[in-house]
Scaffold this active site. Structure first.
Site, mmCIF file in Angstrom:
data_model
loop_
_atom_site.group_PDB
_atom_site.id
_atom_site.type_symbol
_atom_site.label_atom_id
_atom_site.label_comp_id
_atom_site.label_asym_id
_atom_site.label_seq_id
_atom_site.Cartn_x
_atom_site.Cartn_y
_atom_site.Cartn_z
ATOM 1 N N GLY A 1 54.935 -3.942 45.302
ATOM 2 C CA GLY A 1 55.638 -3.289 46.410
ATOM 3 C C GLY A 1 55.103 -2.198 46.909
ATOM 4 O O GLY A 1 53.925 -1.712 46.510
ATOM 5 N N GLY A 2 55.557 -1.380 47.818
ATOM 6 C CA GLY A 2 55.057 -0.302 48.489
ATOM 7 C C GLY A 2 55.749 0.471 49.451
ATOM 8 O O GLY A 2 57.014 -0.225 49.893
ATOM 9 N N GLY B 1 53.453 5.265 48.798
ATOM 10 C CA GLY B 1 52.294 4.633 48.192
ATOM 11 C C GLY B 1 52.466 3.101 47.618
ATOM 12 O O GLY B 1 53.751 2.584 47.922
ATOM 13 N N LYS C 1 51.901 3.473 40.120
ATOM 14 C CA LYS C 1 52.082 3.658 41.506
ATOM 15 C C LYS C 1 51.008 4.685 42.070
ATOM 16 O O LYS C 1 50.678 5.842 41.524
ATOM 17 C CB LYS C 1 53.553 4.599 41.787
ATOM 18 N N ASP D 1 67.550 10.296 47.968
ATOM 19 C CA ASP D 1 67.643 8.906 48.559
ATOM 20 C C ASP D 1 68.115 7.776 47.724
ATOM 21 O O ASP D 1 67.424 6.873 47.265
ATOM 22 C CB ASP D 1 66.172 8.599 48.757
#
Length: 710
Positions: free
Chosen positions: A401-402, A406, A422, A518
């Site tokens: 994923g991204g 990054g 990562k 977040d």
């Protein structure tokens, strides 16, 4: 709770006057605490002067300045024996204006905090002011506190239990049972000497206390009643040994049993020795020594071991204790068996040694490059080279994923351990600053937080190595249409509780308060057992314990942003509480936290969900894919917690520690009110808000199933 013995203590008013509903006609005249004597209308005897283990509304606890006596409550010996036990609550004997829980009348293991004129500082103010009205009096005759009930329909009592916990109970008439609303200390194992001498406190043991290897309960009958005060005794008495394998009588000497990940007792004696072997011999040659531990220094215990606790992953402060046992109680102590084993191992070892000598150099050359990975920094973090990680990820070929920080790639270390790597993009940090932040993240260890395994810092390359989560993110499991995983209600509730525990640790237990900033399903990862791991707290904000809030630039994802973010006000950990509440609605319903269209109309889902909670129709929030298979009490509790978390004013939101206690059922959750911003939110306002933070939304949407790695 042994209701037949204890219901006599229950009061339904703020004092002792309204007891018409209690049948006390059968109580003898001189033993009836609520019947006044007829001579001069004076009270001969009353229960408030002899409270036992229970503090009732209208009763007082404190200090009689004339007689010098303390009026306190003391636990029962065990649930079946009302004799005085070792735990009590009293006004602080040191003279401060606070209440303390005491062991043996002297050792303080919990305090209420000082009286500030309205409530005791370490007890949540809402717990004291909503139903209870506290009064603190300090005059010439007495210094004491008393509480009354503001609602005459409430039946309550405060009890010091035989296990050392202080608990406030409310009577739930609809269930015909007592519900604890306040418990201290939170962990049973924080109660001193709960399991007695040599007793081992184990939160995962069915009976809480157990005896270690080579020990047994002093009295099995008392242990069956959960009365562990007498602790454990040795099965075989020690035989003080010498430096040889046999003692003077020709019997095998004592040995040591290794107990890993233990909380070390506090009464150890430090010795000036430099090796583990010297520490072991110092204990073995001391006939009074019961155990030893060696890390960087040597500790021995020459008295009974108290407060032993078995720790587990996520707990801090664990060490290894070597418990001294008689030879007969050590595992595999048969001497002839040992001799045979040594001979066989020696022969096999000799043959294998010849093979190792022939192939050793070749093997070492091939492994040299991979062994460089094992150069560690500050304890458990591994410093990788860029070549190591490029090889581990097969040249970064398998992308998980991204996002804005990054891309994430799957990798495998030389020992086959799977990891997620990562690769940070656009990082401008210097090497010292990057390593300082990485070491801070590496020190954060909790079972519900994603563990950082290592890092790479070469030239301009900045990479982080995390443990691999095979079940991806909560976002992909909840909302991905082609997902073959269906979370049951029990799994959803355990995931919600795990997330809450992880956030409570970041907010309330770290050296510095850490705000995640977040919280969303994309930043919650699931391991092989579907245990929740909070990830991406690398973008978090650290706040010193001397500050309650901080002003920072807006970050996070639309739909989870607290009102203070939008308003540009300073933030506190309550922004994470708001985001958690929004995400909790999504976990319950399986629906995204956004606009929904139904039969030609549209509505904002959180506003609709909050209205259903107020109306008491929480069942309709449940994901339709579950087919109604859920614990409705847990659905009600989780829905109310979510609604409290998304209140507009941060002071109206709970802290994450209270959220954990609410989800665990320790705290009762009242019916919340609908947040004003959701109640008046119109469609054009929603569109305007989305336009203002469109860039943030685009970044959040780009996160994939493994986007939580940071």
């Amino acid at each position: 709770m042994h209701s037949r013995k204890r219901d006599f203590y229950a009061s339904k008013s703020s004092g002792c006057s309204n007891l018409s509903e209690l049948d006390i006609s059968h109580v003898p005249r001189l033993l009836n605490p609520y019947r006044k004597a007829q001579v001069n209308s004076s009270i001969i005897w009353q229960s408030f002067d002899h409270p036992g283990d229970t503090w009732m509304p209208g009763g007082w606890l404190g200090f009689n300045k004339i007689t010098g006596e303390y009026l306190s409550i003391t636990c029962w010996e065990n649930p079946e024996n009302p004799a005085r036990g070792p735990f009590s609550e009293s006004l602080d004997p040191d003279g401060s204006n606070q209440y303390v829980l005491l062991y043996n009348g002297s050792q303080v293991y919990w305090s209420s905090g000082l009286w500030n004129g309205q409530y005791f500082s370490s007890v949540p103010g809402t717990a004291q002011q909503t139903v209870f009205n506290f009064t603190f009096v300090d005059n010439r005759e007495r210094k004491y506190a008393m509480y009354t009930i503001t609602d005459s329909s409430v039946i309550t009592r405060f009890v010091v239990g035989s296990s050392g916990l202080g608990q406030q109970f409310l009577w739930l008439s609809n269930r015909q049972e007592w519900q604890p609303v306040f418990t201290q200390p939170l962990s049973h194992c924080d109660v001193p000497s709960l399991c007695g001498p040599f007793g081992l406190c184990d939160l995962e043991s069915p009976s809480l206390c157990r005896c270690p290897q080579g020990f047994e309960p002093v009295l099995n009958e008392e242990w069956e009643l959960n009365d562990w005060n007498l602790g454990c005794k040795r099965k075989t008495q020690l035989k003080c040994g010498t430096k040889s394998n046999l003692n003077r009588e020709g019997e095998e000497r004592d040995g040591f049993f290794m107990m890993i990940n233990m909380r070390l007792p506090s009464n150890g004696e430090k010795l000036m020795v430099i090796s583990a072997e010297e520490c072991e011999m110092a204990c073995l040659n001391n006939c009074s020594c019961s155990a030893y531990s060696f890390d960087t220094s040597c500790l021995i215990w020459t008295a009974n071991l108290q407060n032993l606790q078995q720790l587990y992953s996520g707990d801090h402060g664990g060490g290894t204790v070597y418990l001294r046992l008689a030879a007969a109680d050590l595992p595999s102590t048969n001497n002839s068996h040992k001799v045979k084993t040594v001979v066989i191992v020696s022969l096999v070892g000799g043959l294998l040694g010849m093979v190792i000598v022939l192939f050793g150099l070749i093997w070492l050359c091939r492994r040299w490059r991979k062994s460089q990975i094992l150069s560690k920094v500050e304890g458990s973090l591994i410093r990788f080279s860029y070549g190591d990680l490029r090889h581990a990820t097969k040249n970064f070929s398998e992308k998980l994923g991204g996002g804005g920080f990054g891309s994430v790639f799957k990798g495998a270390l030389p020992d086959s351990t799977q990891v997620a790597v990562k690769k940070l993009e656009g990082s401008r940090q210097g090497e010292k600053q990057f390593q300082a932040e990485v070491l801070t993240l590496g020190a954060i260890q909790h079972i519900n937080l994603l563990r950082l395994c290592g890092f790479c810092c070469e030239s301009s390359q900045r990479l982080l190595v995390y443990e691999f989560m095979p079940n991806g993110s909560l976002d992909s499991v909840l909302f991905k249409k082609d997902s073959d995983i269906m979370l049951s209600w029990n799994m959803r509730y355990r995931i919600s509780l795990g997330i809450a525990r992880g956030l409570a640790y970041l907010h309330e237990e770290c050296r510095e308060c850490i705000i995640h900033c977040d919280i969303k399903p994309g930043n919650i990862l699931l391991d092989a057992d579907f245990k929740a791991k909070v990830a991406d707290f690398g973008m978090a904000k650290l706040i010193g314990r001397d500050f309650s809030r901080v002003l920072t630039t807006m970050r996070g994802t639309i739909g989870y942003l607290a009102p203070e973010w939008i308003s540009g006000l300073p933030i506190s950990p309550k922004v994470d509480v708001y985001s958690f509440g929004m995400m909790l609605f999504e976990i319950i319903s399986g629906q995204r936290n956004s606009m929904h269209f139904e039969e030609g109309s549209k509505y904002y889902y959180p506003s609709w969900a909050a209205q259903k909670v107020i109306e008491g129709d929480e069942k309709c929030l449940l994901d339709s894919r579950l087919g109604g298979e859920a614990d409705l009490e847990e659905v009600r509790r989780a829905s109310r917690v979510a609604c409290w978390c998304i209140q507009d004013a941060e002071m109206d939101r709970p802290i994450m520690g209270q959220v954990v206690q609410s989800l665990e059922g320790v705290l009762e959750v009242d019916v919340p009110r609908i947040p004003r911003s959701l109640q008046h939110l119109m469609e054009d306002q929603i569109s305007h808000m989305y336009d203002d933070v469109s860039s943030v939304a685009e970044q959040g949407a780009s996160e994939s199933s493994q986007g939580g790695y940071k």
